[in-house]
Scaffold this active site. Sequence first.
Site, PDB file in Angstrom:
ATOM      1  N   VAL A  67       0.809  -1.229   0.000  1.00  0.00           N
ATOM      2  CA  VAL A  67       0.000   0.000   0.000  1.00  0.00           C
ATOM      3  C   VAL A  67       0.842   1.280   0.000  1.00  0.00           C
ATOM      4  O   VAL A  67       0.299   2.365  -0.175  1.00  0.00           O
ATOM      5  CB  VAL A  67      -1.001   0.058   1.183  1.00  0.00           C
ATOM      6  CG1 VAL A  67      -2.056  -1.032   1.058  1.00  0.00           C
ATOM      7  CG2 VAL A  67      -0.282  -0.001   2.521  1.00  0.00           C
ATOM      8  N   SER A 145      -7.699   2.763  15.693  1.00  0.00           N
ATOM      9  CA  SER A 145      -7.420   1.973  16.897  1.00  0.00           C
ATOM     10  C   SER A 145      -7.841   2.792  18.108  1.00  0.00           C
ATOM     11  O   SER A 145      -7.836   4.032  18.052  1.00  0.00           O
ATOM     12  CB  SER A 145      -5.926   1.673  16.995  1.00  0.00           C
ATOM     13  OG  SER A 145      -5.598   1.172  18.291  1.00  0.00           O
ATOM     14  N   TYR A 158       2.624   4.804  15.857  1.00  0.00           N
ATOM     15  CA  TYR A 158       1.382   4.076  15.564  1.00  0.00           C
ATOM     16  C   TYR A 158       0.157   4.906  15.978  1.00  0.00           C
ATOM     17  O   TYR A 158      -0.805   5.030  15.214  1.00  0.00           O
ATOM     18  CB  TYR A 158       1.418   2.744  16.309  1.00  0.00           C
ATOM     19  CG  TYR A 158       0.236   1.839  16.074  1.00  0.00           C
ATOM     20  CD1 TYR A 158       0.155   1.052  14.930  1.00  0.00           C
ATOM     21  CD2 TYR A 158      -0.791   1.743  17.006  1.00  0.00           C
ATOM     22  CE1 TYR A 158      -0.935   0.199  14.728  1.00  0.00           C
ATOM     23  CE2 TYR A 158      -1.870   0.905  16.815  1.00  0.00           C
ATOM     24  CZ  TYR A 158      -1.939   0.131  15.676  1.00  0.00           C
ATOM     25  OH  TYR A 158      -3.009  -0.708  15.479  1.00  0.00           O
ATOM     26  N   ALA A 159       0.181   5.452  17.191  1.00  0.00           N
ATOM     27  CA  ALA A 159      -0.970   6.232  17.668  1.00  0.00           C
ATOM     28  C   ALA A 159      -1.206   7.441  16.770  1.00  0.00           C
ATOM     29  O   ALA A 159      -2.358   7.763  16.436  1.00  0.00           O
ATOM     30  CB  ALA A 159      -0.751   6.672  19.116  1.00  0.00           C
ATOM     31  N   ALA A 160      -0.120   8.090  16.347  1.00  0.00           N
ATOM     32  CA  ALA A 160      -0.268   9.254  15.453  1.00  0.00           C
ATOM     33  C   ALA A 160      -0.849   8.826  14.115  1.00  0.00           C
ATOM     34  O   ALA A 160      -1.732   9.500  13.561  1.00  0.00           O
ATOM     35  CB  ALA A 160       1.083   9.937  15.256  1.00  0.00           C
ATOM     36  N   LYS A 162      -2.796   6.297  13.522  1.00  0.00           N
ATOM     37  CA  LYS A 162      -4.192   5.883  13.682  1.00  0.00           C
ATOM     38  C   LYS A 162      -5.100   7.083  13.970  1.00  0.00           C
ATOM     39  O   LYS A 162      -6.283   7.069  13.635  1.00  0.00           O
ATOM     40  CB  LYS A 162      -4.298   4.828  14.785  1.00  0.00           C
ATOM     41  CG  LYS A 162      -3.608   3.511  14.428  1.00  0.00           C
ATOM     42  CD  LYS A 162      -4.186   2.912  13.164  1.00  0.00           C
ATOM     43  CE  LYS A 162      -3.599   1.565  12.818  1.00  0.00           C
ATOM     44  NZ  LYS A 162      -4.166   1.014  11.567  1.00  0.00           N
ATOM     45  N   ILE A 191      -7.440  -7.018  20.012  1.00  0.00           N
ATOM     46  CA  ILE A 191      -8.000  -8.135  19.256  1.00  0.00           C
ATOM     47  C   ILE A 191      -6.912  -9.202  19.107  1.00  0.00           C
ATOM     48  O   ILE A 191      -5.764  -8.880  18.774  1.00  0.00           O
ATOM     49  CB  ILE A 191      -8.464  -7.672  17.848  1.00  0.00           C
ATOM     50  CG1 ILE A 191      -9.336  -6.402  17.940  1.00  0.00           C
ATOM     51  CG2 ILE A 191      -9.182  -8.802  17.125  1.00  0.00           C
ATOM     52  CD1 ILE A 191     -10.622  -6.534  18.719  1.00  0.00           C
TER      53      ILE A 191
HETATM   54  P1  NAD Z   1      -1.949  -8.401  11.254  1.00  0.00           P
HETATM   55  O1  NAD Z   1      -0.527  -8.059  11.461  1.00  0.00           O
HETATM   56  O2  NAD Z   1      -2.452  -9.744  11.695  1.00  0.00           O
HETATM   57  O3  NAD Z   1      -2.329  -8.217   9.706  1.00  0.00           O
HETATM   58  C1  NAD Z   1      -1.963  -7.071   8.985  1.00  0.00           C
HETATM   59  C2  NAD Z   1      -1.903  -7.412   7.516  1.00  0.00           C
HETATM   60  O4  NAD Z   1      -1.485  -6.225   6.829  1.00  0.00           O
HETATM   61  C3  NAD Z   1      -0.897  -8.508   7.182  1.00  0.00           C
HETATM   62  O5  NAD Z   1      -1.494  -9.465   6.332  1.00  0.00           O
HETATM   63  C4  NAD Z   1       0.225  -7.747   6.468  1.00  0.00           C
HETATM   64  O6  NAD Z   1       0.917  -8.512   5.494  1.00  0.00           O
HETATM   65  C5  NAD Z   1      -0.548  -6.596   5.846  1.00  0.00           C
HETATM   66  N1  NAD Z   1       0.330  -5.474   5.517  1.00  0.00           N
HETATM   67  C6  NAD Z   1       1.245  -4.880   6.319  1.00  0.00           C
HETATM   68  N2  NAD Z   1       1.917  -3.929   5.650  1.00  0.00           N
HETATM   69  C7  NAD Z   1       1.404  -3.906   4.396  1.00  0.00           C
HETATM   70  C8  NAD Z   1       1.677  -3.136   3.232  1.00  0.00           C
HETATM   71  N3  NAD Z   1       2.649  -2.203   3.220  1.00  0.00           N
HETATM   72  N4  NAD Z   1       0.938  -3.361   2.117  1.00  0.00           N
HETATM   73  C9  NAD Z   1      -0.022  -4.307   2.112  1.00  0.00           C
HETATM   74  N5  NAD Z   1      -0.314  -5.086   3.181  1.00  0.00           N
HETATM   75  C10 NAD Z   1       0.388  -4.877   4.306  1.00  0.00           C
HETATM   76  O7  NAD Z   1      -2.786  -7.227  11.949  1.00  0.00           O
HETATM   77  P2  NAD Z   1      -4.289  -7.189  12.528  1.00  0.00           P
HETATM   78  O8  NAD Z   1      -4.210  -7.352  14.004  1.00  0.00           O
HETATM   79  O9  NAD Z   1      -5.185  -8.065  11.737  1.00  0.00           O
HETATM   80  O10 NAD Z   1      -4.636  -5.655  12.266  1.00  0.00           O
HETATM   81  C11 NAD Z   1      -5.327  -5.191  11.128  1.00  0.00           C
HETATM   82  C12 NAD Z   1      -5.536  -3.697  11.264  1.00  0.00           C
HETATM   83  O11 NAD Z   1      -6.265  -3.412  12.463  1.00  0.00           O
HETATM   84  C13 NAD Z   1      -4.232  -2.901  11.367  1.00  0.00           C
HETATM   85  O12 NAD Z   1      -4.366  -1.667  10.687  1.00  0.00           O
HETATM   86  C14 NAD Z   1      -4.082  -2.675  12.849  1.00  0.00           C
HETATM   87  O13 NAD Z   1      -3.303  -1.547  13.128  1.00  0.00           O
HETATM   88  C15 NAD Z   1      -5.533  -2.499  13.260  1.00  0.00           C
HETATM   89  N6  NAD Z   1      -5.755  -2.763  14.687  1.00  0.00           N
HETATM   90  C16 NAD Z   1      -5.503  -3.993  15.223  1.00  0.00           C
HETATM   91  C17 NAD Z   1      -5.701  -4.191  16.586  1.00  0.00           C
HETATM   92  C18 NAD Z   1      -5.444  -5.514  17.271  1.00  0.00           C
HETATM   93  O14 NAD Z   1      -5.527  -5.561  18.512  1.00  0.00           O
HETATM   94  N7  NAD Z   1      -5.174  -6.596  16.563  1.00  0.00           N
HETATM   95  C19 NAD Z   1      -6.144  -3.135  17.384  1.00  0.00           C
HETATM   96  C20 NAD Z   1      -6.387  -1.903  16.794  1.00  0.00           C
HETATM   97  C21 NAD Z   1      -6.181  -1.730  15.446  1.00  0.00           C
END
Ligand code: NAD
Length: 250
Positions: A67, A145, A158-160, A162, A191
């Site tokens: 991305v 987040s 990360y916080a910034a 999000k 999560i």
């Molecule tokens: P994860 O690490 O399990 O999955 C993230 C996915 O994003 C992976 O498949 C990875 O390959 C892909 N990715 C990373 N960089 C990329 C790039 N440059 N281009 C394309 N794909 C890319 O994470 P998750 O826990 O499933 O989180 C998903 C989203 O939710 C994230 O944005 C994360 O910040 C947000 N989030 C997660 C939580 C949590 O507790 N798990 C909490 C708040 C927010």
Amino acid sequence: MAAHMRLQGKVAIITGGAQGIGLATARKFLDEGAQVVIADRSGAAVDAVVAELGAGGAPVRGYAVDVTHAGELKALVAGLLAEAGRIDVLVNNAGITQDARLVNMTEEQFDRVIDVNLRGVFLASQAVLPAMLAQGAGVILNASSVVALYGNFGQTNYAASKAGVIAFVKTWARELGPKGIRCNAVCPGFIATSILATIPAKVLEQMRVRVPLGRLGRPEEVANAYAFLASDEASYINGAVLEVGGGLTL
Ligand code: NAD
């Protein structure tokens, strides 16, 4: 087949869809009748997930896309428009962490997280926008987040990032609402996915006890929120920030 499929006929791109919340969202969207595109940085992971999800003939496509690369996103959009003719939903779910306290955070750590989590959302949204504008309809959903709202130890970058995607949504809700495009943000709490893998068990336990529901969330529980917001049931929801955190921030 579900009696009422809420995303029937919709074409949805899910960035970071190869695992975690993105993968759960892909499954949910397929269950709800959408055509799903998994856009993730690892081609091998994308192929494996598409083979699994598509085994029974489900309408799922995969693209190896980083991305942070505008050219790859443009190629995805061009390819998808040639194949499916429209793009109804973009879920900007791809995201990374590179944690360090402010005193130790390197410029590289700062830049990389901003690049993927903030600039990547800007680029992907810009890439799909001409198609949505031409349709006069579309939905953009950003993965924020709870830490965007309340901060978090070790997560300056990360916080910034999000918090930034919430600002995007509020800006785009104003710019694009008049064009029939709705933009909303989802703020997951804790999560259970591999993004939490680097967090020590003791800290995870401290997180868990802070949640009124007494447990971490499941990826499917965030996927359900995306499915609702992507559907026509959310037709009057625009510029919203929805917490899916079990009451963590209360
Ligand atoms: P994860 O690490 O399990 O999955 C993230 C996915 O994003 C992976 O498949 C990875 O390959 C892909 N990715 C990373 N960089 C990329 C790039 N440059 N281009 C394309 N794909 C890319 O994470 P998750 O826990 O499933 O989180 C998903 C989203 O939710 C994230 O944005 C994360 O910040 C947000 N989030 C997660 C939580 C949590 O507790 N798990 C909490 C708040 C927010």
